[in-house]
Design an enzyme around this catalytic site. Structure first.
Site, PDB file in Angstrom:
ATOM      1  N   TYR A 113      -0.878  -8.897  -8.494  1.00  0.00           N
ATOM      2  CA  TYR A 113      -1.026  -7.496  -8.887  1.00  0.00           C
ATOM      3  C   TYR A 113      -0.147  -7.166 -10.089  1.00  0.00           C
ATOM      4  CZ  TYR A 113      -3.743  -6.151  -4.763  1.00  0.00           C
ATOM      5  OH  TYR A 113      -4.726  -6.016  -3.819  1.00  0.00           O
TER       6      TYR A 113
ATOM      7  N   ASP B  91       0.849  -1.194   0.000  1.00  0.00           N
ATOM      8  CA  ASP B  91       0.000   0.000   0.000  1.00  0.00           C
ATOM      9  C   ASP B  91       0.888   1.249   0.000  1.00  0.00           C
ATOM     10  OD1 ASP B  91      -1.791   2.111   0.616  1.00  0.00           O
ATOM     11  OD2 ASP B  91      -3.096   0.741   1.720  1.00  0.00           O
TER      12      ASP B  91
END
Length: 220
Positions: free
Chosen positions: A193, A118
């Site tokens: 991802y 993040d």
């Protein structure tokens, strides 16, 4: 990232104590015994669904791997992947990276991976970034002398911040790539991802950052 609730995840994890280690602090300084062999120990913080670390464990049977993931609803997927692959050199912790020093002794880890963490873009959240100086201090303690961090992200802002953070901490940078998938770097194993971003044509940023030895720091 919005996570799907999986009420059954906790029970599934509890039924696999050999794969997802309960009370990991009891193994601090003795992870080689948990694996049943002496081998270099690599850890990934925020291991997600485990595609990267499972791939690493398959390609490097000579290494012991531990993935740390605090969200059980995500970790359960990584656990199932590892079970299906029947990997004996991979284990997981359902824990928070904030508590890293509770689980690993000084110099017990050879390498640490941080993948697509993040970015916490707001300035007031800087301390939550996994490349913030306070986290680097924890990593330095658990890593062996000349231990290093392998870092990948799709976020240019986080990458630039991390390069600055590593450098300001006195680390040595290696293999800095501003476009990993169009570079000469070999042996890259993609995360979930990373595959998604690559299909969209997005750049992937990567670097390796190594802590200096006491002697190297003294000679600066």
């Amino acid at each position: 990232m919005r996570l799907r609730n999986k009420p059954w995840a906790r029970d599934a994890i509890a039924q696999n104590p050999d794969l997802v280690i309960q009370q990991p602090a009891t193994w601090k300084g003795n992870w080689h015994r948990c694996f049943g062999r002496q081998a270099p120990l690599y850890i990934e913080v925020g291991t997600g669904k485990g595609q990267f670390l499972t791939g690493m464990a398959k390609h490097h049977p000579e290494i012991n791997f531990i993935g740390i993931e605090r969200y059980e609803s995500v970790l359960v997927t990584a656990m199932e992947r590892a079970k299906e692959a029947e990997l004996t050199n991979l284990k997981f912790l359902s824990e928070d990276v904030y508590d890293l020093l509770d689980f690993f002794a000084d110099g017990e880890v050879s390498r640490l991976f941080i993948n697509f963490t993040d970015p916490w873009p707001k300035k007031r959240h800087e301390k939550r970034r996994l490349t913030y100086k306070d986290f680097l201090a924890k990593y330095e303690i658990v890593l062996k002398e000349k231990g290093d961090i392998h870092f990948k992200t799709d976020n240019q802002g986080l990458f630039e911040y991390s390069l600055h953070s590593f450098s300001k901490y006195g680390m040595i940078l290696h293999n800095v790539s501003l476009d990993l998938h169009n570079s000469d770097f070999e042996g890259n194993i993609k995360t979930e991802y990373e595959e998604k971003f690559a299909k969209k044509g997005m750049r992937i940023y990567r670097c390796e950052a190594q802590f200096r030895t006491n002697e190297e720091s003294h000679n600066l």
